[in-house]
Design a protein around this motif. Structure first.
Motif: not given
Ligand code: SAM
Ligand code: SF4
Ligand code: SF4
Length: 364
Positions: A9-23, A300-313
């Motif tokens: 639960v702690d290891a899966g710490r998350h970060q705020p979403l980046p600002p939106p981008v145009p589609q 638990e539904g966190m999005l990670y963009t790398c296998l070696f990430a230290t945090s997710g969304y």
């Protein structure tokens, strides 16, 4: 509990979403120009093995704080999220874990995901990675539910070595029966993943190559990686893929084959006598970050963009917070646009010691 235990639960710490981008029209691209194509979904953080390189017993003991059921994404949440990812460009989904076949009624989730169509009407490619322990029992139901293929992990052919790796007294014969059942059910060709650790199972490289040569299955050798924070990784334990190819090629002549598609992680080799092929996944000695098109959803539904990430969304918060599909899709686009991961290219002894997310949680 020892002090080395790190609660997920702690290891899966998350970060705020980046600002939106145009589609944008066409596939989403990250900061290094890589498209988003593959999604790995971890469906459980639990496992019935204690592989020494993944969930070492001294850390994942009986007091380990696994996630509670309501912390996991439900099948409905997973299917909804998968559909939004497919709308955003994903073409392949791999279920993993932990041991995915331990998740109750996993075939029902497979059925839900198999119904997802790509924007051009094709079905999403659906695969699963398993330790094989429950495959003999489940292969037919998984196939009937719409699974396309499986990857089975197997690190040795003799029980003493295999048991030293899985640390759960699990015999080789049952995994081989699982592979045979998958083949019979039509989940072929089966890919077989062997993690190679120096001094532990290197003597199994040639016997494994001989056993699966001519079987129609594709054996892939994986360099031992510094995933997570608990497997005590040292560079000295890694057997470079080049050494493996030399070793096998000296006995069973090999020639290189082109990759099937850009972004394929395994480098392919075939036997010169036409009896099949093998692969090597050189995550440590020949990083393939430049073509990495994978995103990962944790148990638990966190999005990670790398296998070696230290945090997710935290996408579970979006799913449970009443966000619309369009809002979730915009969040995926924003995360991918901000992505600059290339851990394997910049790995050092120092980064290898940093605290990353456990593979059993983020999904291999
Ligand atoms: N339990 C399933 C299994 O073992 O196939 C799926 C999850 S497992 C984390 C996915 C893959 O990651 C397996 O093929 C496993 O061998 C591999 N793996 C786990 N830890 C690893 C490590 N430290 N280095 C390289 N591969 C690893
Ligand atoms: Fe379990 Fe797979 Fe990790 Fe082994 S590699 S401990 S089988 S999750
Ligand atoms: Fe992809 Fe990260 Fe692995 Fe590089 S280190 S290949 S970016 S998952």
């Amino acid at each position: 509990m020892t002090e080395r235990v790190i609660a997920l639960v702690d290891a899966g710490r998350h970060q705020p979403l980046p600002p939106p981008v145009p589609q944008v029209a066409g596939p989403a691209r990250d900061r290094l120009g890589r498209v988003l194509r593959d999604l790995r979904i971890s469906v459980t953080d639990r496992c019935n093995f204690r592989c020494v390189y993944c969930m070492p017993k001294e850390v994942f003991g009986k007091d380990y704080p696994y996630l509670a059921h309501d912390q996991l994404l439900s099948f409905e949440e997973i299917a909804r999220l998968a559909q939004v990812f497919v709308d955003q460009g994903i073409e392949k989904i791999r279920l993993t874990g932990g041991e995915p076949l331990l998740r109750r009624n996993i075939e029902h989730l497979v059925e839900m995901l198999a119904a997802i169509k790509l924007p051009d009407g094709r079905s999403v490619e659906l695969t699963l990675t398993t330790n094989g322990s429950l495959l003999a029992k489940k292969a037919r139901a998984l196939r009937d539910a719409g699974l396309h293929r499986v990857t089975v992990s197997l690190d040795a052919l003799d029980d003493p070595t295999f048991m030293a790796m899985n640390d759960a007294d699990f015999p080789v014969a049952k995994v081989l029966a699982g592979i045979a059942a998958a083949d019979a059910a039509g989940l072929a060709p089966v890919k077989i993943n062997m993690v190679v650790k120096r001094g532990v199972n290197e003597h199994s490289i040639l016997p494994m190559a001989r056993r699966f040569k001519g079987s129609g299955h594709v054996l892939r050798f994986i360099e031992f990686m510094d995933v997570g924070a608990t497997n005590g990784w040292r560079m000295d334990d890694v057997i470079p893929s080049s050494e493996i190819i030399r070793l096998i090629g000296a006995q069973l002549p090999l020639e290189p084959v082109d990759r099937n598609y850009p972004g394929e992680v395994a480098e392919r080799w075939r036997y010169r006598d036409g009896s099949g092929e093998i692969g090597v996944i050189s995550s440590v000695t020949q990083a393939f970050c430049r073509s990495c098109t994978r995103a990962r959803i944790s148990t638990e539904g966190m999005l990670y963009t790398c296998l070696f990430a230290t945090s997710g969304y935290d996408f579970r918060a979006l799913l449970r917070g009443g966000k619309s599909d369009a809002e979730i899709r915009a969040a995926i686009a924003a995360v991918w646009a901000a992505r600059a991961d290339r851990y394997s290219e910049i790995r050092t002894a120092q980064t290898a010691r940093e605290r990353k997310i456990e593979m059993s949680y983020i999904g291999g």
